[in-house]
Design a protein around this motif. Structure first.
Motif, PDB file in Angstrom:
ATOM      1  N   UNK A  60      -4.855 -55.997 -30.199  1.00  0.00           N
ATOM      2  CA  UNK A  60      -4.327 -57.103 -29.781  1.00  0.00           C
ATOM      3  C   UNK A  60      -5.173 -58.381 -30.928  1.00  0.00           C
ATOM      4  N   UNK A  61      -5.779 -57.716 -31.001  1.00  0.00           N
ATOM      5  CA  UNK A  61      -6.405 -58.486 -32.082  1.00  0.00           C
ATOM      6  C   UNK A  61      -6.021 -58.788 -34.072  1.00  0.00           C
ATOM      7  N   UNK A  62      -5.550 -59.938 -34.917  1.00  0.00           N
ATOM      8  CA  UNK A  62      -4.883 -58.997 -36.250  1.00  0.00           C
ATOM      9  C   UNK A  62      -5.314 -58.843 -36.840  1.00  0.00           C
ATOM     10  N   UNK A  63      -5.201 -57.596 -37.678  1.00  0.00           N
ATOM     11  CA  UNK A  63      -5.679 -56.873 -37.727  1.00  0.00           C
ATOM     12  C   UNK A  63      -6.530 -57.453 -39.467  1.00  0.00           C
ATOM     13  N   UNK A  64      -7.412 -56.727 -40.447  1.00  0.00           N
ATOM     14  CA  UNK A  64      -7.893 -57.670 -41.361  1.00  0.00           C
ATOM     15  C   UNK A  64      -7.175 -57.952 -42.610  1.00  0.00           C
ATOM     16  N   UNK A  65      -5.634 -57.334 -42.925  1.00  0.00           N
ATOM     17  CA  UNK A  65      -4.486 -57.052 -43.778  1.00  0.00           C
ATOM     18  C   UNK A  65      -3.653 -58.387 -43.230  1.00  0.00           C
ATOM     19  N   UNK A  99     -13.768 -69.608 -36.999  1.00  0.00           N
ATOM     20  CA  UNK A  99     -13.551 -68.292 -37.094  1.00  0.00           C
ATOM     21  C   UNK A  99     -12.474 -67.734 -36.952  1.00  0.00           C
ATOM     22  N   UNK A 100     -12.141 -66.678 -37.774  1.00  0.00           N
ATOM     23  CA  UNK A 100     -10.689 -66.110 -37.606  1.00  0.00           C
ATOM     24  C   UNK A 100     -11.064 -64.992 -36.898  1.00  0.00           C
ATOM     25  N   UNK A 101     -10.047 -64.369 -35.935  1.00  0.00           N
ATOM     26  CA  UNK A 101     -10.254 -63.323 -35.461  1.00  0.00           C
ATOM     27  C   UNK A 101      -9.538 -62.125 -36.129  1.00  0.00           C
ATOM     28  N   UNK A 102     -10.173 -61.429 -36.445  1.00  0.00           N
ATOM     29  CA  UNK A 102     -10.028 -59.878 -37.330  1.00  0.00           C
ATOM     30  C   UNK A 102     -10.260 -58.157 -37.003  1.00  0.00           C
ATOM     31  N   UNK A 103      -9.470 -57.522 -36.767  1.00  0.00           N
ATOM     32  CA  UNK A 103      -9.458 -56.454 -36.533  1.00  0.00           C
ATOM     33  C   UNK A 103      -9.513 -55.090 -37.607  1.00  0.00           C
ATOM     34  N   UNK A 104     -10.303 -53.714 -37.168  1.00  0.00           N
ATOM     35  CA  UNK A 104     -10.254 -52.989 -38.175  1.00  0.00           C
ATOM     36  C   UNK A 104      -9.088 -52.044 -38.054  1.00  0.00           C
ATOM     37  N   UNK A 105      -8.354 -52.382 -36.963  1.00  0.00           N
ATOM     38  CA  UNK A 105      -7.262 -51.198 -37.066  1.00  0.00           C
ATOM     39  C   UNK A 105      -8.312 -49.993 -35.229  1.00  0.00           C
ATOM     40  N   UNK A 106      -7.554 -49.172 -35.357  1.00  0.00           N
ATOM     41  CA  UNK A 106      -8.139 -48.068 -33.949  1.00  0.00           C
ATOM     42  C   UNK A 106      -8.969 -47.547 -34.360  1.00  0.00           C
TER      43      UNK A 106
END
Length: 102
Positions: A29-34, A70-77
C-alpha cells in the motif's frame, strides 16, 4: 559528487526546504518510488533517503516521519536488505533526474 551517507538513530528533522525526503516503506500500500518521483515536476536540489532496519519502520515511526515532511515510497514486491535498499533507491533517483547521464 559523492553522496553523503549518515547513520542515525533518532527521528531527523524535516527535510530542508526544497529537498525531497524519501522514507522507504516496505509495507503493502505504500506509494511506489516511481509514483512519488513522478509527482515531483522539477529535480530537487537534494534527496534524502531514510532506510529502516531489516524489519522496516513500525507504523508509529512512519506516522512521525510523514508528519515531518518525509514521503513514503515503496520499491515494489521484492524484499531488499536494508544495506542495499538505499543504494537501489539512490540509483533510481539519479536515473530519474538524469544525474547518471543521458
Amino acid at each position: 559528487r559523492v553522496p553523503r551517507v549518515d547513520v542515525g538513530t533518532a527521528l531527523p528533522a524535516s527535510p530542508p526546504m526544497g529537498a525531497l525526503g524519501l522514507l522507504l516503506d516496505a509495507e503493502p500500500g505504500a506509494p511506489s518510488l516511481a509514483e512519488v518521483c513522478a509527482e515531483v515536476a522539477v529535480a530537487p536540489p537534494r534527496v534524502w533517503i531514510a532506510v529502516g532496519p531489516e524489519a522496516g519502520f513500525d507504523p508509529r515511526e512512519i506516522e512521525a516521519w510523514t508528519r515531518k515532511g518525509w514521503r513514503r515510497a515503496g520499491l515494489g514486491p521484492r524484499t531488499l536488505r536494508a544495506d542495499t535498499a538505499g543504494v537501489v533507491t539512490a540509483a533510481i533517483v539519479l536515473h530519474r533526474w538524469a544525474d547518471l547521464g543521458r
